[in-house]
Enzyme design. Structure first.
Site, PDB file in Angstrom:
ATOM      1  N   ASP A  41       0.863  -1.169   0.000  1.00 35.03           N
ATOM      2  CA  ASP A  41       0.000   0.000   0.000  1.00 35.03           C
ATOM      3  C   ASP A  41       0.910   1.232   0.000  1.00 35.03           C
ATOM      4  OD1 ASP A  41      -2.473   1.557   0.455  1.00 35.03           O
ATOM      5  OD2 ASP A  41      -1.597   1.905   2.425  1.00 35.03           O
ATOM      6  N   ALA A  43      -0.040   5.252   1.229  1.00 36.99           N
ATOM      7  CA  ALA A  43      -0.165   6.130   2.403  1.00 36.99           C
ATOM      8  C   ALA A  43      -0.284   5.306   3.684  1.00 36.99           C
ATOM      9  CB  ALA A  43      -1.379   7.033   2.250  1.00 36.99           C
ATOM     10  N   ALA A  74     -13.813   9.949   9.760  1.00 38.70           N
ATOM     11  CA  ALA A  74     -13.148   9.967   8.457  1.00 38.70           C
ATOM     12  C   ALA A  74     -12.221   8.772   8.282  1.00 38.70           C
ATOM     13  CB  ALA A  74     -12.372  11.273   8.288  1.00 38.70           C
ATOM     14  N   MET A  78     -11.161   4.110   5.704  1.00 36.54           N
ATOM     15  CA  MET A  78      -9.882   4.342   5.034  1.00 36.54           C
ATOM     16  C   MET A  78      -9.383   3.078   4.345  1.00 36.54           C
ATOM     17  SD  MET A  78      -8.096   6.994   4.469  1.00 36.54           S
ATOM     18  CE  MET A  78      -8.617   8.088   5.778  1.00 36.54           C
ATOM     19  N   LYS A  82     -11.831   6.213  -2.970  1.00 39.07           N
ATOM     20  CA  LYS A  82     -12.255   7.423  -2.274  1.00 39.07           C
ATOM     21  C   LYS A  82     -13.732   7.757  -2.471  1.00 39.07           C
ATOM     22  CE  LYS A  82      -8.479   8.004  -0.152  1.00 39.07           C
ATOM     23  NZ  LYS A  82      -8.250   6.589   0.128  1.00 39.07           N
ATOM     24  N   HIS A  85     -15.449   5.581  -0.137  1.00 38.58           N
ATOM     25  CA  HIS A  85     -15.171   6.094   1.201  1.00 38.58           C
ATOM     26  C   HIS A  85     -16.186   7.170   1.576  1.00 38.58           C
ATOM     27  CE1 HIS A  85     -11.841   7.537   4.171  1.00 38.58           C
ATOM     28  NE2 HIS A  85     -13.000   8.034   4.538  1.00 38.58           N
ATOM     29  N   ARG A 189     -10.936  -1.997  -3.051  1.00 34.90           N
ATOM     30  CA  ARG A 189     -10.844  -2.866  -1.889  1.00 34.90           C
ATOM     31  C   ARG A 189     -12.188  -2.950  -1.170  1.00 34.90           C
ATOM     32  NH1 ARG A 189      -5.741   0.738  -0.018  1.00 34.90           N
ATOM     33  NH2 ARG A 189      -4.110  -0.317  -1.193  1.00 34.90           N
ATOM     34  N   ASP A 215      -1.807  -0.940   5.789  1.00 31.12           N
ATOM     35  CA  ASP A 215      -2.114  -0.399   7.111  1.00 31.12           C
ATOM     36  C   ASP A 215      -3.614  -0.266   7.365  1.00 31.12           C
ATOM     37  OD1 ASP A 215      -1.985   1.836   5.130  1.00 31.12           O
ATOM     38  OD2 ASP A 215      -2.543   3.059   6.859  1.00 31.12           O
TER      39      ASP A 215
END
Length: 298
Positions: A41, A43, A74, A78, A82, A85, A189, A215
């Site tokens: 990944d 970030a 928020a 994650m 997006k 999200h 994902r 992460d």
């Protein structure tokens, strides 16, 4: 610290780099090839300690529509594409009710479109300031290359956003062999498509010869759904969500509590191993190769 995370262990079961424990994932004993590739990944895993850029952008976007959200809200989705999200956040009861109160109607596809367009504009302004490599990332990638492993990557960012990040990473010495974004596929994902396309382009098979490092929970799910070894990152990314300086400013007791909770969440996600940061990956590669040599698969 490194943990093996599976049903017979909890996150507090630690292993040392010298003598990794050997969990029994199955009873096969036919020797398998060692790991041939790693899929990272971005970030929170390779760069942007604490995965700060995306969450700050999301908070800013909702604020611009007069619907304040918390950092914790928020962070919940994650790792997703997006647009997904933002949709997931609008489906949270509190945020959905706040949107309806402010805008006079429940959110719809047009509302999501407006949020997403604003997010893309806003995110770019945060990226350049949050593209510093996580300590140990270059060394971990170099270790994988010395072993003959190929370097793939996946991200919830779009291609347009990665056009800002990848040059910044390259200036710091980080190069990958493949990179796929959630926007490249109909479903992001936890669907496995980004990882499977990495495997195809890198020419690596079987999937048990690849390790996924992420992460986020949905990133771990992505790896598991693709049939890969999955390694969760507990400290430097979304699980804690603090920059290195912010984390260092906390007391030792506070840091310990946050890290224990992050490790437990990653362990519960089904990750085969849990590490604090990408710097600890070489020891996990050794442990996985030992498992493969014994005929064990993810």
């Amino acid at each position: 610290m490194i943990a093996i995370a599976h049903p017979d262990h909890v996150a507090s079961d630690r292993i040392t780099q010298e003598r990794p424990a050997m969990p029994a994932f199955n009873n096969r004993r036919r020797p398998l090839s060692p790991l041939q590739a790693v899929i990272f990944d971005w970030a929170g895993t390779l760069l942007d300690y604490g995965s700060r850029a995306p969450v700050l952008a999301v908070v800013s976007v909702f604020h611009s529509f007069d619907v304040p959200v918390t950092i914790e809200e928020a962070r919940g989705p994650m790792g997703m594409a997006k647009r997904d999200h933002l949709r997931t956040m609008l489906e949270m009861p509190r945020i959905g009710a706040a949107w309806r109160d402010v805008h006079g109607a429940p959110h719809d596809e047009q509302a999501i479109d407006r949020l997403y367009a604003r997010f893309l504009e806003t995110q770019i302004s945060f990226l350049a300031d949050h593209a510093t490599l996580i300590p140990g990332a270059l060394e971990a990638v170099a270790d994988c290359r010395r072993r003959g492993m190929k370097i793939g990557s996946t991200t919830g960012y779009t291609r347009e956003l990665m056009a800002v990040i990848t040059p910044a990473a390259q200036r710091q010495g980080l190069e990958v062999d493949a990179m796929y974004c959630a926007s490249d596929f109909p479903a992001g994902r936890p669907a496995p498509w980004m990882s499977l396309e990495n495997a195809r382009v890198l020419g690596v098979f079987p999937m048990s010869a690849i390790v996924k490092v992420d992460d986020t929970i949905v990133g771990i799910d992505e790896g598991l759904n693709a049939g890969m070894w999955s390694v969760g990152v507990a400290k430097s990314g979304n699980m804690i969500g603090l920059s290195e300086a912010e984390l260092g400013a906390l007391s030792a007791t506070e840091q310990t509590a946050l890290l224990a909770a992050a490790r437990e969440r990653m362990a519960a996600s089904g990750a085969h191993f849990v590490i604090d940061s990408v710097a600890e990956l070489p020891a996990v590669v050794d442990a996985i190769n030992a498992l493969l040599a014994g005929g064990q698969t993810p």
